[in-house]
Enzyme design. Structure first.
Site, PDB file in Angstrom:
ATOM      1  N   GLY A 253      -7.567  -7.779   0.183  1.00  0.00           N
ATOM      2  CA  GLY A 253      -6.901  -8.969   0.730  1.00  0.00           C
ATOM      3  C   GLY A 253      -7.720 -10.227   0.470  1.00  0.00           C
ATOM      4  O   GLY A 253      -7.177 -11.281   0.115  1.00  0.00           O
TER       5      GLY A 253
ATOM      6  N   GLU B 196      -1.645  -8.771   5.542  1.00  0.00           N
ATOM      7  CA  GLU B 196      -1.719  -7.774   6.619  1.00  0.00           C
ATOM      8  C   GLU B 196      -2.761  -6.751   6.200  1.00  0.00           C
ATOM      9  O   GLU B 196      -2.511  -5.950   5.303  1.00  0.00           O
ATOM     10  CB  GLU B 196      -0.348  -7.112   6.821  1.00  0.00           C
ATOM     11  CG  GLU B 196       0.750  -8.057   7.270  1.00  0.00           C
ATOM     12  CD  GLU B 196       0.514  -8.632   8.653  1.00  0.00           C
ATOM     13  OE1 GLU B 196      -0.251  -8.032   9.438  1.00  0.00           O
ATOM     14  OE2 GLU B 196       1.075  -9.691   8.950  1.00  0.00           O
TER      15      GLU B 196
ATOM     16  N   CYS C  47      -2.396   1.208   9.666  1.00  0.00           N
ATOM     17  CA  CYS C  47      -3.313   0.089   9.928  1.00  0.00           C
ATOM     18  C   CYS C  47      -3.534  -0.105  11.415  1.00  0.00           C
ATOM     19  O   CYS C  47      -4.599  -0.523  11.843  1.00  0.00           O
ATOM     20  CB  CYS C  47      -2.745  -1.185   9.322  1.00  0.00           C
ATOM     21  SG  CYS C  47      -1.083  -1.519   9.873  1.00  0.00           S
TER      22      CYS C  47
ATOM     23  N   GLY D 159      -2.758  -4.281   2.710  1.00  0.00           N
ATOM     24  CA  GLY D 159      -3.749  -3.376   2.132  1.00  0.00           C
ATOM     25  C   GLY D 159      -5.083  -3.568   2.818  1.00  0.00           C
ATOM     26  O   GLY D 159      -5.148  -4.037   3.955  1.00  0.00           O
TER      27      GLY D 159
ATOM     28  N   PRO E 212       0.831  -1.219   0.000  1.00  0.00           N
ATOM     29  CA  PRO E 212       0.000   0.000   0.000  1.00  0.00           C
ATOM     30  C   PRO E 212       0.860   1.262   0.000  1.00  0.00           C
ATOM     31  O   PRO E 212       2.094   1.192  -0.051  1.00  0.00           O
ATOM     32  CB  PRO E 212      -0.767  -0.132   1.303  1.00  0.00           C
ATOM     33  CG  PRO E 212       0.198  -0.788   2.228  1.00  0.00           C
ATOM     34  CD  PRO E 212       1.076  -1.683   1.388  1.00  0.00           C
ATOM     35  N   TRP E 213       0.197   2.413   0.140  1.00  0.00           N
ATOM     36  CA  TRP E 213       0.868   3.704  -0.013  1.00  0.00           C
ATOM     37  C   TRP E 213       1.176   4.404   1.312  1.00  0.00           C
ATOM     38  O   TRP E 213       1.768   5.474   1.305  1.00  0.00           O
ATOM     39  CB  TRP E 213      -0.015   4.638  -0.867  1.00  0.00           C
ATOM     40  CG  TRP E 213      -1.454   4.585  -0.444  1.00  0.00           C
ATOM     41  CD1 TRP E 213      -2.438   3.839  -1.022  1.00  0.00           C
ATOM     42  CD2 TRP E 213      -2.058   5.251   0.667  1.00  0.00           C
ATOM     43  NE1 TRP E 213      -3.625   3.998  -0.336  1.00  0.00           N
ATOM     44  CE2 TRP E 213      -3.412   4.867   0.703  1.00  0.00           C
ATOM     45  CE3 TRP E 213      -1.583   6.138   1.649  1.00  0.00           C
ATOM     46  CZ2 TRP E 213      -4.300   5.327   1.681  1.00  0.00           C
ATOM     47  CZ3 TRP E 213      -2.462   6.591   2.617  1.00  0.00           C
ATOM     48  CH2 TRP E 213      -3.811   6.188   2.626  1.00  0.00           C
TER      49      TRP E 213
ATOM     50  N   PHE F 250      -8.891   5.827   8.817  1.00  0.00           N
ATOM     51  CA  PHE F 250      -7.615   6.011   8.119  1.00  0.00           C
ATOM     52  C   PHE F 250      -7.330   7.490   7.882  1.00  0.00           C
ATOM     53  O   PHE F 250      -6.783   7.882   6.851  1.00  0.00           O
ATOM     54  CB  PHE F 250      -7.618   5.246   6.787  1.00  0.00           C
ATOM     55  CG  PHE F 250      -6.355   4.442   6.555  1.00  0.00           C
ATOM     56  CD1 PHE F 250      -5.931   3.496   7.466  1.00  0.00           C
ATOM     57  CD2 PHE F 250      -5.573   4.628   5.406  1.00  0.00           C
ATOM     58  CE1 PHE F 250      -4.780   2.746   7.258  1.00  0.00           C
ATOM     59  CE2 PHE F 250      -4.412   3.890   5.187  1.00  0.00           C
ATOM     60  CZ  PHE F 250      -4.025   2.944   6.121  1.00  0.00           C
TER      61      PHE F 250
ATOM     62  N   GLU G 264     -12.864   1.486   9.518  1.00  0.00           N
ATOM     63  CA  GLU G 264     -11.569   2.133   9.720  1.00  0.00           C
ATOM     64  C   GLU G 264     -11.625   3.505   9.023  1.00  0.00           C
ATOM     65  O   GLU G 264     -11.982   3.584   7.850  1.00  0.00           O
ATOM     66  CB  GLU G 264     -10.534   1.230   9.047  1.00  0.00           C
ATOM     67  CG  GLU G 264      -9.111   1.671   9.088  1.00  0.00           C
ATOM     68  CD  GLU G 264      -8.241   0.731   8.230  1.00  0.00           C
ATOM     69  OE1 GLU G 264      -8.669   0.332   7.133  1.00  0.00           O
ATOM     70  OE2 GLU G 264      -7.126   0.419   8.663  1.00  0.00           O
TER      71      GLU G 264
HETATM   72  P1  NAD Z   1      -5.885  -1.279  -1.131  1.00  0.00           P
HETATM   73  O1  NAD Z   1      -6.309  -2.642  -0.730  1.00  0.00           O
HETATM   74  O2  NAD Z   1      -6.826  -0.449  -1.882  1.00  0.00           O
HETATM   75  O3  NAD Z   1      -4.554  -1.349  -2.010  1.00  0.00           O
HETATM   76  C1  NAD Z   1      -3.404  -2.022  -1.547  1.00  0.00           C
HETATM   77  C2  NAD Z   1      -2.598  -2.475  -2.744  1.00  0.00           C
HETATM   78  O4  NAD Z   1      -3.337  -3.458  -3.455  1.00  0.00           O
HETATM   79  C3  NAD Z   1      -2.286  -1.376  -3.759  1.00  0.00           C
HETATM   80  O5  NAD Z   1      -0.998  -1.566  -4.257  1.00  0.00           O
HETATM   81  C4  NAD Z   1      -3.309  -1.615  -4.862  1.00  0.00           C
HETATM   82  O6  NAD Z   1      -2.886  -1.135  -6.115  1.00  0.00           O
HETATM   83  C5  NAD Z   1      -3.381  -3.132  -4.836  1.00  0.00           C
HETATM   84  N1  NAD Z   1      -4.612  -3.712  -5.383  1.00  0.00           N
HETATM   85  C6  NAD Z   1      -5.842  -3.155  -5.440  1.00  0.00           C
HETATM   86  N2  NAD Z   1      -6.719  -4.021  -5.988  1.00  0.00           N
HETATM   87  C7  NAD Z   1      -6.022  -5.141  -6.286  1.00  0.00           C
HETATM   88  C8  NAD Z   1      -6.368  -6.397  -6.855  1.00  0.00           C
HETATM   89  N3  NAD Z   1      -7.611  -6.682  -7.238  1.00  0.00           N
HETATM   90  N4  NAD Z   1      -5.410  -7.336  -7.008  1.00  0.00           N
HETATM   91  C9  NAD Z   1      -4.148  -7.082  -6.608  1.00  0.00           C
HETATM   92  N5  NAD Z   1      -3.752  -5.919  -6.061  1.00  0.00           N
HETATM   93  C10 NAD Z   1      -4.683  -4.958  -5.894  1.00  0.00           C
HETATM   94  O7  NAD Z   1      -5.431  -0.584   0.221  1.00  0.00           O
HETATM   95  P2  NAD Z   1      -4.857   0.886   0.387  1.00  0.00           P
HETATM   96  O8  NAD Z   1      -5.999   1.819   0.391  1.00  0.00           O
HETATM   97  O9  NAD Z   1      -3.761   1.110  -0.556  1.00  0.00           O
HETATM   98  O10 NAD Z   1      -4.215   0.783   1.838  1.00  0.00           O
HETATM   99  C11 NAD Z   1      -4.945   1.055   2.970  1.00  0.00           C
HETATM  100  C12 NAD Z   1      -5.360  -0.227   3.659  1.00  0.00           C
HETATM  101  O11 NAD Z   1      -4.214  -1.010   3.974  1.00  0.00           O
HETATM  102  C13 NAD Z   1      -6.029   0.030   4.981  1.00  0.00           C
HETATM  103  O12 NAD Z   1      -7.145  -0.809   5.134  1.00  0.00           O
HETATM  104  C14 NAD Z   1      -4.975  -0.325   5.993  1.00  0.00           C
HETATM  105  O13 NAD Z   1      -5.436  -0.674   7.255  1.00  0.00           O
HETATM  106  C15 NAD Z   1      -4.264  -1.444   5.328  1.00  0.00           C
HETATM  107  N6  NAD Z   1      -2.910  -1.575   5.865  1.00  0.00           N
HETATM  108  C16 NAD Z   1      -2.628  -2.668   6.653  1.00  0.00           C
HETATM  109  C17 NAD Z   1      -1.372  -2.793   7.235  1.00  0.00           C
HETATM  110  C18 NAD Z   1      -1.028  -3.996   8.082  1.00  0.00           C
HETATM  111  O14 NAD Z   1       0.152  -4.235   8.320  1.00  0.00           O
HETATM  112  N7  NAD Z   1      -1.991  -4.760   8.556  1.00  0.00           N
HETATM  113  C19 NAD Z   1      -0.412  -1.821   7.022  1.00  0.00           C
HETATM  114  C20 NAD Z   1      -0.729  -0.716   6.231  1.00  0.00           C
HETATM  115  C21 NAD Z   1      -1.991  -0.617   5.656  1.00  0.00           C
END
Ligand code: NAD
Length: 480
Positions: free
Chosen positions: A232, A247, A281, A227, A149-150, A382, A380
């Site tokens: 996930g 995660e 997260c 993410g 993620p970002w 965020f 969440e």
């Molecule tokens: P997101 O799920 O939208 O994106 C995460 C990543 O997945 C990005 O690189 C995105 O391009 C990619 N992605 C999106 N759709 C996909 C698909 N269908 N197949 C494969 N890859 C795909 O999440 P986000 O908005 O980027 O990040 C925020 C989320 O991440 C929050 O829910 C946060 O809690 C979680 N997060 C968790 C942790 C942890 O360690 N548990 C740490 C940081 C963030």
């Protein structure tokens, strides 16, 4: 204008379709670079390059891989100011207060795995048969698909790349589109550490295209993903049959009991809400407070929120920069609006800040009077929003803390050892922190979600990630 490429098989290669997308700074609104927009063919080329490298990595001894990880850590540290500056411009976090620290953390991840891989012992098992000798070894799984993620573009990447490479896996990495420039810069640093070609491959582009392609590809043997829970779960389906380290999100409850040290609790809780503008997260998302200390806690949190220095993330003294992207800012807007419509009170902040180069700067916010039907309780946020709810008793605090489909990290503030233990054992989260903020973590500590919730599967953190990213092979010798 810089135009980035994919890193495949040890070379920088333009996207096959020659398309790009803009990396726009959330801090300034400037276009920082044009990023290669990968497609399924690019992802496939990266998996093939990684497959060609897997034998080379697997043959390296643990000591050789440890030295490779140390070279990577050195290369990252040598570029610290430049990497931190890119992080601030591309992600938005404050340079002095947070970005430099994230670069250090990424380097430390490689140092940590360089140490841990040397001592990843396995067992020799006593067996019944007199002629047999049985023992186990840990081997790399092969090619790992990593999607990140970002919110921590270096740190979270390093949490997978370090154990992945230390364990001898070849990696194909797809970073989040909004922080792809960070991924390119980190890969440039890692490249200097003289890795076998194909050991690390970077493909930029939309997650549902290139992320999906590497996760579902028959050439990848394992998946590491950080993410959102929804993505996930989609990834787990697409990777069916492969080991997945997931995660996902959190909705971190923090419980402040009537016997807590309130100054400590307020300082730690505010940090948990406002660090990285709440885009963590394990951020403190729901603050559950005993009625006897409610007013004092709200007042102290409001003081802390007013002390946050929202501003130019490159300037010294700034402690909070912009949010990374518009959907995240809209989520904070929606949660604040929903809370107010349902009767909550804004104590501080509550909207976007004006007078900045972009509309992504959000006022540090404290909301009081949260209830369980509000979106900010159920989901969440965020964002930099501290959400306070009163709970009448310890039992109610436990019940409401558990009233969430997420279970990553929780915190409890109390001076009573018995209460501390009761909460620690009862809270259904992967980590419970007593008397500090929900974000507390060190590189070797197992980190991940509780079973039965939607916060993920498996544990990152030093040795734990190494075990997740290796196969345990049993070898039976007949010596009769
Ligand atoms: P997101 O799920 O939208 O994106 C995460 C990543 O997945 C990005 O690189 C995105 O391009 C990619 N992605 C999106 N759709 C996909 C698909 N269908 N197949 C494969 N890859 C795909 O999440 P986000 O908005 O980027 O990040 C925020 C989320 O991440 C929050 O829910 C946060 O809690 C979680 N997060 C968790 C942790 C942890 O360690 N548990 C740490 C940081 C963030």
């Amino acid at each position: 204008m810089q135009e980035t490429k994919h890193f495949i098989g040890g070379s920088w290669i333009a996207a096959g379709a020659r398309q790009t997308f803009a990396a726009v700074s959330p801090a300034t609104g400037d276009v920082l670079a044009q990023i290669a927009q990968g497609d399924v063919a690019d992802a496939d080329a990266a998996v093939r390059a990684a497959s060609a490298a897997r034998g080379v990595l697997a043959k390296m001894t643990a000591w050789e891989r440890a030295r490779m990880c140390l070279r990577i850590a050195d290369a990252i540290e040598a570029r610290k100011p430049a990497l931190a500056r890119t992080l601030t411009l591309d992600q938005g976090k404050p340079y002095h207060a947070e970005a430099l620290g994230e670069v250090e953390h990424a380097a430390a991840s490689f140092r940590n795995c360089a140490e841990q891989i040397k001592w990843l012992e396995t067992a020799v098992m006593p067996v019944e048969a007199p002629s047999k000798r049985v023992f186990s070894i840990r081997q790399p799984r092969g090619v790992y698909a990593i999607v990140t993620p970002w919110n921590f573009p270096y740190m979270i990447a390093a949490e997978y790349l370090a154990p992945g490479l230390a364990a001898g896996n070849a990696i194909v990495w797809v970073p989040a589109p909004t922080t792809s420039l960070c991924a390119v810069e980190l890969t440039r640093a890692i490249q200097e550490a003289d890795l076998p070609p194909g050991a690390l491959n970077l493909v930029t582009g939309p997650g549902p295209v290139v992320g999906d392609a590497i996760v579902a590809h028959p050439g990848t043997a394992g998946v590491g993903f950080t993410g959102s829970p929804a993505t996930g779960e989609q990834i787990a389906r697409r990777a069916a049959g492969k080991p997945c380290l997931l995660e996902l999100g959190g909705n971190g409850p923090t419980i402040i009991l009537d016997d807590a040290d309130l100054d400590t609790a307020a300082a730690a809780t505010a940090l948990g809400c406002f660090f990285n503008a709440g885009q963590v997260c394990c951020a403190t998302e729901r603050i559950l407070v005993h009625p006897a200390v409610h007013d004092a806690v709200v007042e102290k949190l409001a003081e802390r929120a007013r002390a946050v220095k929202l501003g130019d993330p490159l300037a010294e003294g700034t402690t909070m920069g912009p949010l990374n992207n518009e959907p995240t800012a809209e989520k904070s807007d929606r949660h604040v609006r929903d809370a107010v419509e349902r009767g909550a009170t804004i104590v501080v902040g509550g909207k976007r800040a004006s007078g900045f180069a972009t509309s992504l700067y959000y006022q540090p916010t404290v909301i009081d009077g949260m209830t369980t039907e509000m979106a900010g309780h159920r989901e969440e946020t965020f964002g930099p929003v501290a959400k306070v709810m009163t709970v009448a008793s310890d039992d109610e605090a436990l019940r409401i803390a558990d009233d969430s489909d997420l279970g990553l990290v929780s915190a409890v503030f109390t001076r009573d050892l018995k209460r501390a233990f009761r909460f620690s054992e009862a809270l259904r989260t992967g980590i419970v922190v007593v008397n500090d903020f929900t974000d507390y973590w060190e590189l070797h500590i197992p980190f991940g979600g509780a079973s039965g919730k939607r916060s993920g599967i498996g544990r990152i953190g030093g040795r734990h990630a190494l075990m997740e990213m290796t196969d345990l092979k049993t070898i039976v010798l007949d010596v009769g």
